[in-house]
Write a protein that holds these residues in place. Structure first.
Motif, mmCIF file in Angstrom:
data_model
loop_
_atom_site.group_PDB
_atom_site.id
_atom_site.type_symbol
_atom_site.label_atom_id
_atom_site.label_comp_id
_atom_site.label_asym_id
_atom_site.label_seq_id
_atom_site.Cartn_x
_atom_site.Cartn_y
_atom_site.Cartn_z
ATOM 1 N N ALA A 87 0.899 -1.300 0.023
ATOM 2 C CA ALA A 87 -0.090 0.061 -0.143
ATOM 3 C C ALA A 87 0.783 1.255 -0.131
ATOM 4 C CB ALA A 87 -1.024 -0.067 1.267
ATOM 5 N N ASN A 88 2.327 1.150 -0.325
ATOM 6 C CA ASN A 88 3.123 2.245 -0.264
ATOM 7 C C ASN A 88 2.683 3.316 -0.985
ATOM 8 O OD1 ASN A 88 4.178 0.036 -1.307
ATOM 9 N ND2 ASN A 88 5.512 1.369 -2.629
ATOM 10 N N GLU A 89 2.070 2.884 -2.238
ATOM 11 C CA GLU A 89 1.589 4.160 -3.284
ATOM 12 C C GLU A 89 0.092 4.346 -3.296
ATOM 13 O OE1 GLU A 89 3.261 2.841 -6.900
ATOM 14 O OE2 GLU A 89 4.909 4.465 -6.765
ATOM 15 N N SER A 90 -0.594 3.161 -2.998
ATOM 16 C CA SER A 90 -2.034 3.351 -3.043
ATOM 17 C C SER A 90 -2.436 4.241 -1.781
ATOM 18 C CB SER A 90 -2.737 2.078 -2.781
ATOM 19 O OG SER A 90 -2.336 1.290 -1.752
ATOM 20 N N LEU A 91 -1.747 4.304 -0.646
ATOM 21 C CA LEU A 91 -1.976 5.078 0.603
ATOM 22 C C LEU A 91 -1.628 6.539 0.113
ATOM 23 C CD1 LEU A 91 -0.871 3.068 3.506
ATOM 24 C CD2 LEU A 91 -3.303 3.487 2.985
ATOM 25 N N ILE A 92 -0.836 6.911 -1.131
ATOM 26 C CA ILE A 92 -0.573 8.193 -1.188
ATOM 27 C C ILE A 92 -1.818 8.778 -2.128
ATOM 28 C CG2 ILE A 92 0.980 9.676 -2.726
ATOM 29 C CD1 ILE A 92 3.189 8.017 -2.011
ATOM 30 N N ALA A 93 -2.329 7.748 -3.032
ATOM 31 C CA ALA A 93 -3.475 8.153 -3.726
ATOM 32 C C ALA A 93 -4.634 8.350 -3.118
ATOM 33 C CB ALA A 93 -3.679 7.153 -4.846
ATOM 34 N N ASP A 94 -5.004 7.410 -2.031
ATOM 35 C CA ASP A 94 -6.253 7.417 -1.244
ATOM 36 C C ASP A 94 -5.907 6.740 0.333
ATOM 37 O OD1 ASP A 94 -8.504 7.143 -0.061
ATOM 38 O OD2 ASP A 94 -9.714 6.188 -1.814
ATOM 39 N N GLY A 95 -5.703 7.658 1.151
ATOM 40 C CA GLY A 95 -5.301 7.444 2.388
ATOM 41 C C GLY A 95 -6.308 6.234 3.120
ATOM 42 N N ARG A 96 -7.674 6.241 2.683
ATOM 43 C CA ARG A 96 -8.570 5.756 3.438
ATOM 44 C C ARG A 96 -8.343 4.214 3.692
ATOM 45 N NH1 ARG A 96 -13.746 7.508 0.149
ATOM 46 N NH2 ARG A 96 -12.203 7.055 -1.394
ATOM 47 N N SER A 97 -7.295 3.513 2.684
ATOM 48 C CA SER A 97 -7.153 2.065 2.815
ATOM 49 C C SER A 97 -8.552 1.199 2.848
ATOM 50 C CB SER A 97 -6.166 1.854 4.137
ATOM 51 O OG SER A 97 -5.701 0.667 3.785
ATOM 52 N N GLN A 98 -9.461 1.543 1.735
ATOM 53 C CA GLN A 98 -10.620 0.827 1.815
ATOM 54 C C GLN A 98 -10.631 -0.654 1.768
ATOM 55 O OE1 GLN A 98 -13.853 2.619 2.103
ATOM 56 N NE2 GLN A 98 -13.648 4.074 0.316
ATOM 57 N N GLY A 99 -9.612 -1.167 0.843
ATOM 58 C CA GLY A 99 -9.662 -2.624 0.708
ATOM 59 C C GLY A 99 -9.344 -3.551 2.098
ATOM 60 N N ASP A 100 -8.301 -2.763 2.627
ATOM 61 C CA ASP A 100 -8.113 -3.484 4.051
ATOM 62 C C ASP A 100 -8.772 -3.022 5.056
ATOM 63 O OD1 ASP A 100 -6.334 -4.936 2.725
ATOM 64 O OD2 ASP A 100 -4.436 -4.103 3.405
ATOM 65 N N ILE A 101 -9.068 -1.887 5.335
ATOM 66 C CA ILE A 101 -9.956 -1.342 6.307
ATOM 67 C C ILE A 101 -11.251 -2.156 6.637
ATOM 68 C CG2 ILE A 101 -11.691 0.750 7.148
ATOM 69 C CD1 ILE A 101 -8.884 1.006 8.576
ATOM 70 N N ARG A 102 -11.946 -2.337 5.522
ATOM 71 C CA ARG A 102 -13.327 -3.058 5.454
ATOM 72 C C ARG A 102 -13.091 -4.643 5.837
ATOM 73 N NH1 ARG A 102 -17.516 -0.255 2.592
ATOM 74 N NH2 ARG A 102 -16.925 1.838 1.890
ATOM 75 N N GLN A 103 -11.721 -5.043 5.893
ATOM 76 C CA GLN A 103 -11.579 -6.413 6.445
ATOM 77 C C GLN A 103 -11.103 -6.483 7.948
ATOM 78 O OE1 GLN A 103 -9.841 -9.309 3.405
ATOM 79 N NE2 GLN A 103 -9.121 -7.324 2.545
ATOM 80 N N GLY A 104 -10.884 -5.095 8.490
ATOM 81 C CA GLY A 104 -10.169 -5.305 9.873
ATOM 82 C C GLY A 104 -8.906 -4.943 10.044
#
Length: 550
Positions: A87-104
């Protein structure tokens, strides 16, 4: 009468003074099934939070919460730890981390072989030129600065990182396939010390890739000894996961023993149909080492397919100087021919799914197998590999269906096995859906709890939560993370164990998991009733060598 009234008033005052006072907490989670991360049986109870900290657990009476969560019928667990996150780049684009947060998931552990620092100016230039869907300015130099950059920008999850040996080599030696000079070795040691003191949780290698794999065992041991001084971990995508798997596992054991360092094997597996039987022998090697007292662990994702570059099928000499060198070699007729002759298929072309291209025009091939594209072009699969890489000017992300379902279950049952995604954490909209991906980006953790715990009963829920929380936190030597205990940080997942499920598929990977109801990070609600709140309470989680102040 007056005396009776006075007596009654006195009695009431006495009764009020004897009754317990009501306690107010910032958050009160009530009537949940507490799965505390220890592996011990769950129990019904409440959990109270003040600020970023768990204040009380158990049967909490005479209490109210400024925010209250009714967890009746739900499991309450520590937030999950993703031991290998991209998630080193995906968090730059969107810090919500949706794919993982929605799994806990409440902690992303970054840095498999390559880390986002330390960077030299040429490395920054190469990173900038290599950007595709996600574009960003590189305003940091060290690994610690990158982690601070993420948090200052705003992230919903906590973040931690290893320092990658490939990054150390790029910084010091480049892509040259040779041992370091004495001065270069000292430079890499200095950079390692600086990263550990900034809070890196250890050092990683990814030895099937260049330039990480240019490092010989003695070089890795020397750097691992530096990491060991700070009580950090050595973690590795080992040198081979196919026919030479046992040699690769033994190399990690040797490094652990010589450097006296806690060590872990990334995404432990036996890849390729012909090699599935090697897993049992690899497990024996690990367990014999553990019996000797070596602190060796493993992690995995919960799918029977891996995902990496199409270029891994090319011979080693074709990848030695990095991608730019590969492109130059493909452009040479004789080298191109030799490359095709030496392609090594560990799975057949029909089991290789194309999922990611840099060139937008090439994305028409997303979702096709290599065999299909070769047939459409009326060329061999070997020729299709070199042509596609050259036309896209990238390594091309693919999925390899290369593992045994029986082995997946066998690995999940290992008591020292943690869980990872080996993927970014995406939002299922915007730029992220311009490419395909592996479903593990949206489902690795929910799949463990739904498919392998509830449906197939490979392990108990308590064991699964241990693997997701306390086990990785202990291995990483994290302070006050990974368990539901008073005084620990309030990273908490509240979910429906009877319904949690992954929905992402290889055909349609951009689908969120379901069943996760509430997620709190450092005491702040990030997921409420299954929906993201937009909060960014994530922090940098530093390793044991950090020289800052808690």
């Amino acid at each position: 009468m007056r005396h009776l009234m006075q007596l009654g008033l006195i009695i009431n005052l006495v009764l009020l003074s004897c009754s317990p006072q009501q306690t107010t907490y910032d958050v009160l989670i009530k009537n949940g099934q507490i799965v505390d991360g220890s592996g011990e049986p769950s129990f019904k109870g409440d959990l109270a939070i003040n600020g970023d900290t768990i204040a009380a657990i158990g049967n909490i009476e005479n209490a109210i919460g400024i925010q209250e969560i009714d967890a009746t019928g739900l499991s309450v667990a520590p937030g999950f730890i993703n031991m290998l996150s991209w998630a080193n780049e995906s968090l730059i684009a969107d810090g919500r981390s949706q794919g993982d947060i929605r799994q806990g998931v409440t902690l992303e552990v970054l840095g498999e072989g390559n880390s986002m620092g330390p960077l030299s100016e040429p490395m920054k230039k190469a990173m900038k030129e290599g950007q595709s869907l996600i574009e960003y300015d590189i305003t940091w130099t060290s690994l610690g600065e990158y982690l601070d950059y993420l948090v200052n920008k705003g992230v919903s999850t906590n973040v931690a990182s290893f320092i990658g040996n490939a990054t150390l080599r790029k910084h010091t030696i480049g892509y040259e396939n040779r041992p370091p000079t004495t001065d270069e070795m000292e430079t890499m040691k200095r950079l390692t010390r600086e990263a550990m003191e900034e809070g890196a949780v250890g050092m990683s290698t990814s030895l099937i890739y260049v330039p990480s794999g240019h490092a010989k065992t003695d070089e890795i041991i020397a750097l691992a000894k530096v990491v060991s001084e700070y009580d950090g971990m050595y973690i590795s995508h080992i040198r081979d996961e196919e026919g030479l798997l046992l040699d690769a596992v033994q190399e990690l054991i040797t490094i652990a023993e010589e450097a006296k360092i806690t060590s872990e094997i990334y995404h432990f597996k036996a890849s390729g149909n012909a090699n599935w039987d090697l897993l049992d022998s690899a497990i024996v090697l690990v367990e014999n080492a553990r019996k000797k007292g070596l602190p060796i662990t493993t992690d995995m994702y919960t799918y029977n397919a891996s995902s990496t570059g199409l270029n891994v099928l090319l011979p080693a000499w074709a990848k030695e100087g990095g991608h730019a060198a590969t492109m130059k070699l493909i452009a040479q007729k004789e080298k191109r021919k030799k490359m095709m002759e030496e392609v090594d298929f560990h799975v057949p072309p029909e089991n290789i799914l194309l999922v990611g291209f840099r060139n937008k025009a090439m994305r028409v091939h997303i979702g096709k197998t290599l065999a299909t594209v070769a047939k459409e072009r009326n060329i061999s699969p070997e020729e299709a590999i070199v042509d596609l890489i050259y036309e896209d000017n990238s390594r091309i992300q693919v999925v390899y269906f290369s593992m045994s379902e029986e082995n997946i279950k066998k690995k999940i049952a290992l008591p020292y096995m943690s869980i990872c995604s080996d993927a970014g954490s995406y939002t299922n909209s915007g730029i992220f859906i311009e490419q395909s991906t592996h479903p593990r980006a949206y489902g690795s953790f929910a799949r463990l709890l739904g498919k392998y715990v509830r449906e197939e009963k490979v392990i108990t829920l308590e064991d699964a939560i241990y693997k997701l929380t306390t086990l990785p936190a202990s291995n990483l030597k994290l302070s006050k993370r990974g368990a539901l205990k008073e005084g620990y940080y309030a990273d908490i997942a509240v979910f429906d164990a009877a319904k949690i499920k992954d929905h992402a598929t290889f055909e349609k990977p951009h689908q969120y998991a379901s069943g996760m109801k509430h997620v709190l990070v450092n005491g702040t609600t990030v997921l409420k009733d299954g929906e993201h709140t937009g909060a960014f309470p994530g922090r940098v989680v530093r390793g044991p060598g950090w020289k800052g102040k808690n």
